[in-house]
Design a protein around this motif. Sequence first.
Motif, PDB file in Angstrom:
ATOM      1  N   ASN A  77       1.191  -1.259   0.143  1.00 24.67           N
ATOM      2  CA  ASN A  77       0.035  -0.121  -0.460  1.00 24.67           C
ATOM      3  C   ASN A  77       1.036   1.424  -0.001  1.00 24.67           C
ATOM      4  OD1 ASN A  77      -2.138  -1.157   0.189  1.00 24.67           O
ATOM      5  ND2 ASN A  77      -2.235  -1.328   2.396  1.00 24.67           N
ATOM      6  N   ASP A  78       2.400   1.228  -0.045  1.00 25.73           N
ATOM      7  CA  ASP A  78       3.164   2.639   0.022  1.00 25.73           C
ATOM      8  C   ASP A  78       3.658   3.057  -1.724  1.00 25.73           C
ATOM      9  OD1 ASP A  78       3.439   2.270   2.824  1.00 25.73           O
ATOM     10  OD2 ASP A  78       5.401   1.178   2.793  1.00 25.73           O
ATOM     11  N   PHE A  79       2.774   4.218  -1.675  1.00 30.40           N
ATOM     12  CA  PHE A  79       3.409   5.016  -2.909  1.00 30.40           C
ATOM     13  C   PHE A  79       4.681   5.523  -2.731  1.00 30.40           C
ATOM     14  CE2 PHE A  79       2.563   8.526  -5.572  1.00 30.40           C
ATOM     15  CZ  PHE A  79       2.134   7.842  -7.016  1.00 30.40           C
ATOM     16  N   GLU A  80       5.604   5.042  -3.463  1.00 32.31           N
ATOM     17  CA  GLU A  80       7.042   5.728  -3.300  1.00 32.31           C
ATOM     18  C   GLU A  80       7.830   6.441  -4.241  1.00 32.31           C
ATOM     19  OE1 GLU A  80       9.069   2.578  -0.845  1.00 32.31           O
ATOM     20  OE2 GLU A  80      11.219   3.273  -1.636  1.00 32.31           O
ATOM     21  N   ILE A  81       7.942   7.530  -3.997  1.00 32.36           N
ATOM     22  CA  ILE A  81       8.882   8.266  -4.834  1.00 32.36           C
ATOM     23  C   ILE A  81      10.260   8.642  -4.714  1.00 32.36           C
ATOM     24  CG2 ILE A  81       8.307  10.321  -5.997  1.00 32.36           C
ATOM     25  CD1 ILE A  81       5.387  10.508  -4.376  1.00 32.36           C
ATOM     26  N   ILE A  82      10.881   8.501  -5.102  1.00 34.75           N
ATOM     27  CA  ILE A  82      12.625   8.839  -5.126  1.00 34.75           C
ATOM     28  C   ILE A  82      13.096   9.237  -5.933  1.00 34.75           C
ATOM     29  CG2 ILE A  82      14.449   7.623  -5.098  1.00 34.75           C
ATOM     30  CD1 ILE A  82      13.116   4.763  -4.480  1.00 34.75           C
ATOM     31  N   ILE A  83      13.414  10.630  -5.758  1.00 30.44           N
ATOM     32  CA  ILE A  83      14.175  11.520  -6.690  1.00 30.44           C
ATOM     33  C   ILE A  83      15.674  11.733  -6.624  1.00 30.44           C
ATOM     34  CG2 ILE A  83      13.522  13.523  -6.958  1.00 30.44           C
ATOM     35  CD1 ILE A  83      11.397  14.205  -6.229  1.00 30.44           C
ATOM     36  N   SER A  84      16.317  11.822  -7.261  1.00 36.95           N
ATOM     37  CA  SER A  84      18.014  11.883  -7.467  1.00 36.95           C
ATOM     38  C   SER A  84      18.490  13.134  -8.359  1.00 36.95           C
ATOM     39  CB  SER A  84      18.654  10.649  -8.143  1.00 36.95           C
ATOM     40  OG  SER A  84      17.574   9.050  -7.632  1.00 36.95           O
ATOM     41  N   ASP A  85      18.986  13.390  -7.560  1.00 37.79           N
ATOM     42  CA  ASP A  85      19.733  14.738  -8.167  1.00 37.79           C
ATOM     43  C   ASP A  85      21.683  14.305  -7.802  1.00 37.79           C
ATOM     44  OD1 ASP A  85      19.085  15.643  -6.160  1.00 37.79           O
ATOM     45  OD2 ASP A  85      20.680  16.689  -5.779  1.00 37.79           O
ATOM     46  N   ASN A  86      22.651  15.323  -8.629  1.00 37.30           N
ATOM     47  CA  ASN A  86      23.836  14.956  -8.083  1.00 37.30           C
ATOM     48  C   ASN A  86      24.250  16.259  -7.937  1.00 37.30           C
ATOM     49  OD1 ASN A  86      24.752  12.442  -9.453  1.00 37.30           O
ATOM     50  ND2 ASN A  86      23.411  13.110 -11.255  1.00 37.30           N
ATOM     51  N   GLY A  87      23.503  17.214  -7.299  1.00 41.72           N
ATOM     52  CA  GLY A  87      23.999  18.598  -7.254  1.00 41.72           C
ATOM     53  C   GLY A  87      24.109  18.863  -5.834  1.00 41.72           C
ATOM     54  N   LYS A  88      24.936  20.255  -5.329  1.00 47.52           N
ATOM     55  CA  LYS A  88      24.358  19.989  -4.198  1.00 47.52           C
ATOM     56  C   LYS A  88      24.487  19.352  -2.932  1.00 47.52           C
ATOM     57  CE  LYS A  88      25.638  24.015  -1.119  1.00 47.52           C
ATOM     58  NZ  LYS A  88      25.019  26.038  -0.786  1.00 47.52           N
ATOM     59  N   HIS A  89      24.657  18.991  -2.035  1.00 47.71           N
ATOM     60  CA  HIS A  89      24.602  18.078  -1.189  1.00 47.71           C
ATOM     61  C   HIS A  89      23.794  18.950   0.132  1.00 47.71           C
ATOM     62  CE1 HIS A  89      22.485  14.985   1.690  1.00 47.71           C
ATOM     63  NE2 HIS A  89      23.542  15.534   2.278  1.00 47.71           N
ATOM     64  N   PHE A  90      22.415  18.697   1.018  1.00 44.57           N
ATOM     65  CA  PHE A  90      22.529  20.094   1.728  1.00 44.57           C
ATOM     66  C   PHE A  90      20.762  18.542   2.670  1.00 44.57           C
ATOM     67  CE2 PHE A  90      18.296  20.060  -0.026  1.00 44.57           C
ATOM     68  CZ  PHE A  90      17.480  21.117   0.729  1.00 44.57           C
ATOM     69  N   ASP A  91      21.298  18.650   4.284  1.00 45.58           N
ATOM     70  CA  ASP A  91      20.915  17.648   5.207  1.00 45.58           C
ATOM     71  C   ASP A  91      20.171  18.585   5.538  1.00 45.58           C
ATOM     72  OD1 ASP A  91      20.377  16.075   6.682  1.00 45.58           O
ATOM     73  OD2 ASP A  91      21.980  16.452   8.431  1.00 45.58           O
ATOM     74  N   ALA A  92      18.481  18.258   4.751  1.00 47.26           N
ATOM     75  CA  ALA A  92      17.254  19.017   4.670  1.00 47.26           C
ATOM     76  C   ALA A  92      16.568  18.173   6.193  1.00 47.26           C
ATOM     77  CB  ALA A  92      16.433  18.392   4.103  1.00 47.26           C
ATOM     78  N   ASN A  93      17.418  16.391   6.928  1.00 46.77           N
ATOM     79  CA  ASN A  93      16.698  15.683   7.703  1.00 46.77           C
ATOM     80  C   ASN A  93      17.136  16.784   9.413  1.00 46.77           C
ATOM     81  OD1 ASN A  93      16.306  13.134   6.529  1.00 46.77           O
ATOM     82  ND2 ASN A  93      17.905  13.410   5.962  1.00 46.77           N
ATOM     83  N   ALA A  94      18.178  17.763   8.891  1.00 44.86           N
ATOM     84  CA  ALA A  94      18.288  18.654   9.789  1.00 44.86           C
ATOM     85  C   ALA A  94      16.990  19.582   9.822  1.00 44.86           C
ATOM     86  CB  ALA A  94      19.780  18.958   9.655  1.00 44.86           C
ATOM     87  N   ILE A  95      16.647  20.238   8.776  1.00 41.78           N
ATOM     88  CA  ILE A  95      15.607  21.264   8.833  1.00 41.78           C
ATOM     89  C   ILE A  95      14.833  21.689   9.519  1.00 41.78           C
ATOM     90  CG2 ILE A  95      13.940  22.489   7.698  1.00 41.78           C
ATOM     91  CD1 ILE A  95      16.502  22.075   5.099  1.00 41.78           C
ATOM     92  N   GLN A  96      15.132  22.232  10.348  1.00 47.25           N
ATOM     93  CA  GLN A  96      13.680  22.564  12.148  1.00 47.25           C
ATOM     94  C   GLN A  96      11.807  23.083  11.253  1.00 47.25           C
ATOM     95  OE1 GLN A  96      13.664  22.084  15.225  1.00 47.25           O
ATOM     96  NE2 GLN A  96      15.644  21.314  14.849  1.00 47.25           N
ATOM     97  N   SER A  97      11.378  22.582  11.318  1.00 50.00           N
ATOM     98  CA  SER A  97       9.446  22.863  11.080  1.00 50.00           C
ATOM     99  C   SER A  97       9.417  24.293  11.433  1.00 50.00           C
ATOM    100  CB  SER A  97       8.826  22.472  11.534  1.00 50.00           C
ATOM    101  OG  SER A  97       8.828  20.345  10.907  1.00 50.00           O
ATOM    102  N   PRO A  98       9.551  25.518  10.972  1.00 51.06           N
ATOM    103  CA  PRO A  98       8.702  26.282  10.819  1.00 51.06           C
ATOM    104  C   PRO A  98       8.209  26.468  12.411  1.00 51.06           C
ATOM    105  CG  PRO A  98       8.086  26.384   8.881  1.00 51.06           C
ATOM    106  CD  PRO A  98       9.239  24.876   8.878  1.00 51.06           C
TER     107      PRO A  98
END
Lengths: 142, 117
Positions: A77-98
């Motif tokens: 039942n999981d609809f999974e979207i995987i988006i890949s790129d070779n750009g500059k890396h940034f750690d969005a996991n660390a982004i605090q929700s405003p």
Amino acid sequence: MANQQSYKSTLTILSQTERLNDVREFVSGQARSHGFIEDDINKITIAVDEACTNIIKHGYAYAPDQRIDIDIIRKGNDFEIIISDNGKHFDANAIQSPDMKDYLAHYRRGGLGVYLMKRIMDKVEFNLHSDKNVLRMIKTLH
Amino acid sequence: MSDFKVHIRERANNIHVLELKGYLDAHTTPTLEEAFQKMLNEKKFRIIVNCREMSYISSAGLGVFMAFIEDVRSGGGDIKLSDMSPKVFNIFDLLGFPMLYDIVKLEEDAAKKFETP
């Protein structure tokens, strides 16, 4: 068999904002064919638009000739979207929700893309695989 | 390619209506920015954004409203939004934008709010 992969479809685009419409058509078509209701289709489409916009803007700094791959995989039942790129890396996991109350009160601008993705999708993960950025988002069909 | 258009219309009491049509995303935001900038340059601060024909908005589009609201209010006016489809309203609502913006059902309601603040 939770890990059994039963379906996969891919769209590759150049890193240009004018390609966002193609991304939305691809994602909304896929989400619709997998049985999501219209409200969810719209939200999933926005989450992917936000992800690609961030890659074009921040990852590739508007360089128009780079590549973004969007894979859609259905596992159970999981609809999974995987988006890949070779750009500059940034750690969005660390982004605090405003804090939206504070955000709006101070007329802030930008930085809502990741927040929207996290609000909309059931799971959002940013990973670095060799030198590739891999964003994985899941929305579960109920 | 995304299609997006803004049509500016004047109505009574120095109110200007921006009629939005199509998809507002990171590609099309400059069109809306130009329209708001034109309003500011001409000191037209009473603005209604009629969203009847707007099909889509992403956070790039929401950012345009954030960029201009302060200047418009400093000029003694406001940006009021009307005629939104539930699909577009849901995105404004998801981010709490109704706390900051007057979002009403019909353009007439927005115009009345300018007349009786």
